[in-house]
Enzyme design. Structure first.
Site: not given
Length: 226
Positions: A19, A21
């Site tokens: 991922d 953020d």
């Protein structure tokens, strides 16, 4: 490795899926500035709303609210443009740049709920390498916690999602990784409160390294074990 080591540290993987953020970079302050402004314009309780927007595509976040007269697609575009314009305070997670640079370029991908232009902007602001492979909001029809994104990320790397280690930081992404059949490592660098999880946790990439085997499988190794 010890038989007691948690999954994520006890077996080699064909690929890593990250991922973005909260996992390899911290964009919380910038994102919350933009989303707070948007929530206030909609008459929402900002403090109640903000915890619900992390980890999901903007269009999915807005659609879940079922606000009368609000077009989720249009509003998500406006939010994205505001986020692209505001990358103040976007910084890398400690150790992330060095760890990513240590990986074979064809053995990792970013799988993010952010649109492509925003992902590129934040990676640049954080000084992180742009990966050879990326899955963004535009690539899926249903966002996290649906596993579609992680399955697609594995496919683009030419491996099975069950042979991947997913690095995530929020519940929606963790659930997506689990549903894809991958193992999950939870990055806690941006967490203010302890997350209850059955997965191994990682406060900083400075704490780990990777060993690459002759068949190009990757094993996460705690630096204390080196």
């Amino acid at each position: 490795m010890s038989q007691t080591m948690p999954r994520g540290f006890d077996k080699p993987y064909a690929a890593f899926l990250f991922d973005m953020d909260g996992t390899i970079l911290n964009s919380i302050r910038a994102a919350e500035r933009v989303w707070s402004d948007w929530a206030r314009r909609q008459g929402l309780d900002v403090a109640d709303f903000l915890p619900k927007m992390h980890g999901s595509r903007g269009i999915d976040t807005i659609a879940r609210l079922n606000l009368p007269g609000v077009d989720p697609e249009h509003e998500a575009r406006l939010v994205t443009e505001a986020e692209i314009a505001d990358v103040s305070d976007v910084v890398p997670i400690p150790g992330a740049a060095a760890f990513l640079s240590s990986l074979p370029p064809d053995r990792w991908a970013i799988v993010t709920s952010s649109p492509l232009r925003l992902a590129h902007r934040r990676l640049e602001a954080a000084g992180l390498p742009r990966p050879r492979f990326m899955v963004t909001a535009e690539d899926v029809t249903v966002g996290k916690p649906n596993p579609q994104c992680y399955i697609l990320g594995a496919e683009r790397l030419g491996v099975s999602s069950e042979d991947c280690l997913v690095f995530e930081d929020v519940a929606a992404g963790i659930a997506a990784g689990e549903a894809a059949g991958a193992d999950v490592m939870v990055v806690t660098a941006t967490h203010h409160q302890k997350m209850e999880t059955r997965h191994p946790t990682l406060p900083s990439y400075d704490e780990i390294s990777v060993r690459i085997s002759d068949d190009r499988k990757m094993l996460v190794v705690p630096n204390a074990a080196l």
